[in-house]
Design a protein around this motif. Sequence first.
Motif, PDB file in Angstrom:
ATOM      1  N   THR A 169       0.747  -1.083   0.063  1.00 36.65           N
ATOM      2  CA  THR A 169      -0.160  -0.001   0.173  1.00 36.65           C
ATOM      3  C   THR A 169       0.999   1.334  -0.140  1.00 36.65           C
ATOM      4  N   TYR A 170       1.923   1.383   0.854  1.00 34.08           N
ATOM      5  CA  TYR A 170       2.957   2.314   0.769  1.00 34.08           C
ATOM      6  C   TYR A 170       3.486   2.585  -0.495  1.00 34.08           C
ATOM      7  N   LEU A 171       4.065   1.708  -1.033  1.00 34.40           N
ATOM      8  CA  LEU A 171       4.691   1.753  -2.357  1.00 34.40           C
ATOM      9  C   LEU A 171       3.625   2.431  -3.371  1.00 34.40           C
ATOM     10  N   GLN A 172       2.553   1.626  -3.413  1.00 32.06           N
ATOM     11  CA  GLN A 172       1.411   1.637  -4.529  1.00 32.06           C
ATOM     12  C   GLN A 172       1.048   3.193  -4.441  1.00 32.06           C
ATOM     13  N   ASN A 173       0.930   3.595  -3.069  1.00 32.33           N
ATOM     14  CA  ASN A 173       0.445   5.022  -2.960  1.00 32.33           C
ATOM     15  C   ASN A 173       1.411   6.441  -3.364  1.00 32.33           C
ATOM     16  N   GLY A 174       2.708   6.056  -3.124  1.00 28.49           N
ATOM     17  CA  GLY A 174       3.886   6.889  -3.612  1.00 28.49           C
ATOM     18  C   GLY A 174       4.452   6.529  -4.924  1.00 28.49           C
ATOM     19  N   ARG A 175       4.231   5.646  -5.675  1.00 29.24           N
ATOM     20  CA  ARG A 175       5.241   5.289  -6.605  1.00 29.24           C
ATOM     21  C   ARG A 175       5.355   6.543  -7.478  1.00 29.24           C
ATOM     22  N   HIS A 176       4.249   7.218  -7.734  1.00 29.21           N
ATOM     23  CA  HIS A 176       4.374   8.264  -8.708  1.00 29.21           C
ATOM     24  C   HIS A 176       5.353   9.476  -8.184  1.00 29.21           C
ATOM     25  N   ARG A 177       6.050   9.226  -7.155  1.00 29.07           N
ATOM     26  CA  ARG A 177       7.025  10.156  -6.408  1.00 29.07           C
ATOM     27  C   ARG A 177       8.300   9.282  -6.147  1.00 29.07           C
ATOM     28  N   MET A 178       8.288   8.402  -6.789  1.00 23.69           N
ATOM     29  CA  MET A 178       9.545   7.579  -6.857  1.00 23.69           C
ATOM     30  C   MET A 178      10.194   7.459  -7.926  1.00 23.69           C
ATOM     31  N   ASP A 179      10.588   8.138  -9.035  1.00 24.28           N
ATOM     32  CA  ASP A 179      11.042   8.166 -10.319  1.00 24.28           C
ATOM     33  C   ASP A 179      12.515   8.870 -10.005  1.00 24.28           C
ATOM     34  N   TYR A 180      13.169   7.895  -9.199  1.00 27.20           N
ATOM     35  CA  TYR A 180      14.613   8.423  -8.811  1.00 27.20           C
ATOM     36  C   TYR A 180      15.731   8.551  -9.988  1.00 27.20           C
ATOM     37  N   VAL A 181      15.523   7.652 -11.055  1.00 29.95           N
ATOM     38  CA  VAL A 181      16.322   7.898 -12.018  1.00 29.95           C
ATOM     39  C   VAL A 181      16.101   9.193 -12.995  1.00 29.95           C
ATOM     40  N   ARG A 182      14.873   9.670 -13.111  1.00 34.28           N
ATOM     41  CA  ARG A 182      14.423  11.001 -13.479  1.00 34.28           C
ATOM     42  C   ARG A 182      14.981  12.129 -12.878  1.00 34.28           C
ATOM     43  N   TYR A 183      14.889  11.994 -11.425  1.00 39.84           N
ATOM     44  CA  TYR A 183      15.039  13.007 -10.397  1.00 39.84           C
ATOM     45  C   TYR A 183      16.709  13.509 -10.523  1.00 39.84           C
ATOM     46  N   GLU A 184      17.400  12.355 -10.534  1.00 37.18           N
ATOM     47  CA  GLU A 184      18.797  12.491 -10.233  1.00 37.18           C
ATOM     48  C   GLU A 184      19.369  12.766 -11.780  1.00 37.18           C
ATOM     49  N   LYS A 185      18.682  12.479 -12.736  1.00 40.11           N
ATOM     50  CA  LYS A 185      19.202  13.039 -14.114  1.00 40.11           C
ATOM     51  C   LYS A 185      19.123  14.554 -14.375  1.00 40.11           C
ATOM     52  N   GLU A 186      17.788  14.832 -13.709  1.00 42.76           N
ATOM     53  CA  GLU A 186      17.635  16.473 -13.706  1.00 42.76           C
ATOM     54  C   GLU A 186      18.394  17.069 -12.725  1.00 42.76           C
ATOM     55  N   GLY A 187      19.107  16.587 -11.887  1.00 42.15           N
ATOM     56  CA  GLY A 187      19.711  17.368 -10.951  1.00 42.15           C
ATOM     57  C   GLY A 187      19.110  17.557  -9.601  1.00 42.15           C
ATOM     58  N   TRP A 188      17.887  17.104  -9.258  1.00 40.25           N
ATOM     59  CA  TRP A 188      17.413  17.046  -8.062  1.00 40.25           C
ATOM     60  C   TRP A 188      17.614  16.294  -6.926  1.00 40.25           C
ATOM     61  N   LEU A 189      17.528  16.606  -5.794  1.00 38.43           N
ATOM     62  CA  LEU A 189      17.909  15.591  -4.539  1.00 38.43           C
ATOM     63  C   LEU A 189      16.808  14.618  -4.524  1.00 38.43           C
ATOM     64  N   ILE A 190      17.122  13.518  -3.791  1.00 39.18           N
ATOM     65  CA  ILE A 190      16.344  12.597  -3.679  1.00 39.18           C
ATOM     66  C   ILE A 190      16.170  12.327  -2.027  1.00 39.18           C
ATOM     67  N   GLY A 191      16.899  13.051  -1.212  1.00 37.53           N
ATOM     68  CA  GLY A 191      16.755  12.787   0.133  1.00 37.53           C
ATOM     69  C   GLY A 191      16.426  14.191   0.784  1.00 37.53           C
ATOM     70  N   SER A 192      15.684  14.039   1.873  1.00 38.83           N
ATOM     71  CA  SER A 192      15.151  15.079   2.464  1.00 38.83           C
ATOM     72  C   SER A 192      15.915  15.530   3.600  1.00 38.83           C
ATOM     73  N   GLY A 193      17.208  15.312   3.492  1.00 37.61           N
ATOM     74  CA  GLY A 193      18.193  15.648   4.792  1.00 37.61           C
ATOM     75  C   GLY A 193      18.262  17.090   5.123  1.00 37.61           C
ATOM     76  N   ALA A 194      17.860  18.055   4.444  1.00 39.08           N
ATOM     77  CA  ALA A 194      17.922  19.403   4.733  1.00 39.08           C
ATOM     78  C   ALA A 194      16.899  19.862   5.789  1.00 39.08           C
ATOM     79  N   VAL A 195      15.645  19.062   5.454  1.00 43.76           N
ATOM     80  CA  VAL A 195      14.521  19.498   6.766  1.00 43.76           C
ATOM     81  C   VAL A 195      14.887  18.502   7.684  1.00 43.76           C
ATOM     82  N   GLU A 196      15.478  17.406   7.623  1.00 39.77           N
ATOM     83  CA  GLU A 196      15.960  16.713   8.816  1.00 39.77           C
ATOM     84  C   GLU A 196      16.950  17.536   9.672  1.00 39.77           C
TER      85      GLU A 196
END
Length: 249
Positions: A169-196
């Motif tokens: 259920t967790y993965l199904q609900n969030g899978r549209h936010r888990m395209d990490y190959v795309r995010y990293e290719k576009e230069g985005w962060l994939i970890g929320s360390g800044a807010v932690e």
Amino acid sequence: IACEKLVVQADAASVLTVPGEEHKSVYCATVFGLDARGRSGIRPFLSQRLYTASAENMEDFSQRLKALCWRGGVRQAQAAFLGDGAHCLWKWAEKNLPTGTIFIQDYWHVCERLAGLSQVLFPDSWEMIFERWQGWLRGSKVGCLLRALRTLHARRRGEARAALAEAVTYLQNGRHRMDYVRYEKEGWLIGSGAVEGTCKHLVKSRFGLTGARWRRKNIHKVLALRLALFNHEWDQYWDNQYHQNQQAA
């Protein structure tokens, strides 16, 4: 913040309260441009960022976070929102951030869940299983991961079956936010360390002192001072307080 790509991150931290009062959640957020990232030796840093927080409720935090995003330049920049999966924060982001905002589920939080699940299912060989699952996740193959978990779900019973159902259920609900190959290719962060880090330094380092217990009514007062300090608005804050007191007098 003048930038082409703006990162928005939000999370929450808990403050321990005096006996008889329920512990208090403090919502925190930070925004920064991707070009503000740097590294000193092995330690990453952000040269410019803004903060907000609320010790009231999600409604109050919603208004503060919206103001922070607008102040950070979300209407001019391409924005990405990172979170750990809290439903209220994703709901806020989808409703309030501009069309085209990229939503990214914190990669390391997903990995943490998968590691815990693999230890429950395969206590003697969990590292190997987790490494395979992590590879699928990092490679944006969430479909492969879901198929594997559903197959296991059909074969297991009891607590293991329940844990697998929750993970699916967790993965199904969030899978549209888990395209990490795309995010990293576009230069985005994939970890929320800044807010932690924001939760740790803005909230925990002051409110979480050893033995400290707070009255709920006092948390927001100290939090306001912390925000003024972190946003480099200390002098401006006290100037505003002085003028308000003068007008009241």
